[in-house]
Design an enzyme around this catalytic site. Structure first.
Site, PDB file in Angstrom:
ATOM      1  N   ASP A  46       0.832  -1.212   0.000  1.00 50.26           N
ATOM      2  CA  ASP A  46       0.000   0.000   0.000  1.00 50.26           C
ATOM      3  C   ASP A  46       0.866   1.261   0.000  1.00 50.26           C
ATOM      4  O   ASP A  46       0.487   2.282  -0.581  1.00 50.26           O
ATOM      5  CB  ASP A  46      -0.914  -0.002   1.235  1.00 50.26           C
ATOM      6  CG  ASP A  46      -1.919  -1.139   1.183  1.00 50.26           C
ATOM      7  OD1 ASP A  46      -2.449  -1.408   0.089  1.00 50.26           O
ATOM      8  OD2 ASP A  46      -2.162  -1.770   2.230  1.00 50.26           O
ATOM      9  N   GLY A  47       2.029   1.176   0.668  1.00 50.99           N
ATOM     10  CA  GLY A  47       2.930   2.333   0.725  1.00 50.99           C
ATOM     11  C   GLY A  47       3.368   2.760  -0.669  1.00 50.99           C
ATOM     12  O   GLY A  47       3.484   3.959  -0.955  1.00 50.99           O
TER      13      GLY A  47
HETATM   14  P1  NAD Z   1       3.453   2.027   6.462  1.00 46.58           P
HETATM   15  O1  NAD Z   1       3.689   2.323   5.010  1.00 46.58           O
HETATM   16  O2  NAD Z   1       4.486   1.384   7.257  1.00 46.58           O
HETATM   17  O3  NAD Z   1       2.067   1.209   6.530  1.00 46.58           O
HETATM   18  C1  NAD Z   1       1.606   0.655   7.727  1.00 46.58           C
HETATM   19  C2  NAD Z   1       0.614  -0.452   7.391  1.00 46.58           C
HETATM   20  O4  NAD Z   1      -0.621   0.145   7.018  1.00 46.58           O
HETATM   21  C3  NAD Z   1       1.036  -1.345   6.217  1.00 46.58           C
HETATM   22  O5  NAD Z   1       0.811  -2.678   6.613  1.00 46.58           O
HETATM   23  C4  NAD Z   1       0.096  -0.941   5.097  1.00 46.58           C
HETATM   24  O6  NAD Z   1      -0.211  -2.025   4.207  1.00 46.58           O
HETATM   25  C5  NAD Z   1      -1.137  -0.553   5.889  1.00 46.58           C
HETATM   26  N1  NAD Z   1      -2.054   0.308   5.156  1.00 46.58           N
HETATM   27  C6  NAD Z   1      -1.782   1.416   4.412  1.00 46.58           C
HETATM   28  N2  NAD Z   1      -2.898   1.905   3.874  1.00 46.58           N
HETATM   29  C7  NAD Z   1      -3.917   1.076   4.279  1.00 46.58           C
HETATM   30  C8  NAD Z   1      -5.309   1.055   4.048  1.00 46.58           C
HETATM   31  N3  NAD Z   1      -5.919   1.988   3.315  1.00 46.58           N
HETATM   32  N4  NAD Z   1      -6.030   0.057   4.611  1.00 46.58           N
HETATM   33  C9  NAD Z   1      -5.437  -0.887   5.385  1.00 46.58           C
HETATM   34  N5  NAD Z   1      -4.129  -0.922   5.643  1.00 46.58           N
HETATM   35  C10 NAD Z   1      -3.371   0.069   5.087  1.00 46.58           C
HETATM   36  O7  NAD Z   1       3.023   3.328   7.278  1.00 46.58           O
HETATM   37  P2  NAD Z   1       3.199   4.885   6.994  1.00 46.58           P
HETATM   38  O8  NAD Z   1       4.056   5.121   5.805  1.00 46.58           O
HETATM   39  O9  NAD Z   1       3.542   5.504   8.284  1.00 46.58           O
HETATM   40  O10 NAD Z   1       1.691   5.335   6.675  1.00 46.58           O
HETATM   41  C11 NAD Z   1       1.010   4.922   5.530  1.00 46.58           C
HETATM   42  C12 NAD Z   1      -0.379   4.520   5.917  1.00 46.58           C
HETATM   43  O11 NAD Z   1      -0.337   3.395   6.774  1.00 46.58           O
HETATM   44  C13 NAD Z   1      -1.148   5.595   6.657  1.00 46.58           C
HETATM   45  O12 NAD Z   1      -1.874   6.374   5.750  1.00 46.58           O
HETATM   46  C14 NAD Z   1      -2.028   4.827   7.636  1.00 46.58           C
HETATM   47  O13 NAD Z   1      -3.378   4.702   7.236  1.00 46.58           O
HETATM   48  C15 NAD Z   1      -1.406   3.443   7.685  1.00 46.58           C
HETATM   49  N6  NAD Z   1      -0.920   3.237   9.049  1.00 46.58           N
HETATM   50  C16 NAD Z   1      -1.688   2.559   9.921  1.00 46.58           C
HETATM   51  C17 NAD Z   1      -1.284   2.427  11.232  1.00 46.58           C
HETATM   52  C18 NAD Z   1      -2.149   1.709  12.192  1.00 46.58           C
HETATM   53  O14 NAD Z   1      -3.092   1.040  11.769  1.00 46.58           O
HETATM   54  N7  NAD Z   1      -1.909   1.837  13.464  1.00 46.58           N
HETATM   55  C19 NAD Z   1      -0.105   2.969  11.681  1.00 46.58           C
HETATM   56  C20 NAD Z   1       0.682   3.641  10.748  1.00 46.58           C
HETATM   57  C21 NAD Z   1       0.244   3.796   9.431  1.00 46.58           C
END
Ligand code: NAD
Length: 274
Positions: A46-47
């Site tokens: 997704d990133g």
């Molecule tokens: P990252 O790229 O390390 O991603 C963190 C996880 O979030 C990955 O496993 C990714 O596949 C998942 N993710 C991303 N978009 C998603 C979506 N729409 N639905 C379900 N899972 C999704 O983290 P980053 O670069 O800090 O942030 C990118 C995105 O990751 C953020 O927009 C956020 O929505 C998500 N994220 C989620 C959490 C959490 O659930 N606690 C924490 C950090 C980031």
């Protein structure tokens, strides 16, 4: 069709996919073009899709996105690395199939009027927090003071972003067929002075959320994987964007099936196959 690839990975499998897509571009009808592509293929998770979205955000009206995942099932990826031959065959038979998802539009206005407002789009969500200390903010809905928030921060997500951090902080999962945004809280403090609804709010296409921070220093605004330190924010507004993201939909997995497979597991089956 003009195509390009975006990936952060350089392993042999990814190189092999890029090689196959390069060979495709030797055929009539396909051109490799990373400036004005028709289809952007992301390889990773997704990133990678989030990065591609922000790289091409000025061309959303003409670009379609397609994701190949190298790890576990992603929310913006439809093919595995082992399905690249199918992907190429699907590209050869393209008839412009697409599905579109809503986006979030955010504007930041600063107390210092010399600073230009900052506008951006998010595919998943935008958040506002304080780097240290409690974040205090009035929350307006359609310019009406709805509540006074005190806590760790606030998050506004899109429907497709609702399965991201929004879900982790107690938000609902929202189908991307809804043109809506969702407001969720990070750890609100409720007492006689500061009182919030303390439940996720889903707002429609006509609605606008405005945050007016009370303590404007050491603020952190994030949007998708990006973050910016911001001081002296007078207000931050969020609404459903006019723009939408377009995904190639040759083999688009139904949203609820994706949610089930990502969060519940692979044991589920179709009623019709019983
Ligand atoms: P990252 O790229 O390390 O991603 C963190 C996880 O979030 C990955 O496993 C990714 O596949 C998942 N993710 C991303 N978009 C998603 C979506 N729409 N639905 C379900 N899972 C999704 O983290 P980053 O670069 O800090 O942030 C990118 C995105 O990751 C953020 O927009 C956020 O929505 C998500 N994220 C989620 C959490 C959490 O659930 N606690 C924490 C950090 C980031």
């Amino acid at each position: 069709m003009k195509i390009t690839v975006m990936t952060h990975q350089t392993n042999d499998k990814v190189k092999a996919i890029c090689q196959k897509l390069n060979e495709l571009c030797q055929e009539d009808g396909f051109i490799w073009d990373d400036q004005m592509p028709d289809v952007v293929i992301t390889i990773g998770g997704d990133g990678s899709m989030l990065s591609a979205f922000h790289r091409y955000r000025d061309q959303l009206d003409r670009i379609r996105f397609l994701g190949v995942h190298t790890g576990h099932l992603g929310f913006y990826t439809d093919y595995t690395v082992d399905q690249v031959d199918e992907l190429i065959s699907d590209l050869r038979q393209d008839h412009g199939e697409e599905v579109t998802y809503p986006l979030l539009e955010v504007s930041l206005h600063y107390e210092d009027k010399q600073l230009s407002p900052h506008h951006f789009l998010a595919l998943n969500e935008a958040t506002i927090k304080r780097i240290t200390g409690t974040f205090i903010c009035d929350v307006y809905i359609n310019r009406y003071l709805f509540e006074s928030f005190r806590g760790d921060g606030l998050c506004v997500s899109t429907p497709s972003g609702s399965t991201g951090v929004n879900k982790s902080i107690g938000g609902a999962v929202l189908h991307p067929s809804h043109s809506a945004i969702q407001l969720t809280e990070y750890a609100s403090l409720n007492n006689r002075v500061f009182r919030t609804l303390s439940s996720p709010l889903v707002l429609g296409i006509e609605d606008q959320i405005t945050f007016k921070p009370k303590n404007c220093d050491r603020l952190l605004v994030t949007y998708d994987h990006l973050a910016m330190k911001a001081n002296q924010i007078e207000e931050m507004t969020c609404r459903v964007a006019k723009e939408r993201i377009r995904f190639v939909s040759y083999r688009h997995m139904p949203f609820w099936k994706r949610v089930s497979q990502a969060f519940i597991g692979d044991f589920s089956k179709d009623l019709d196959s019983e």
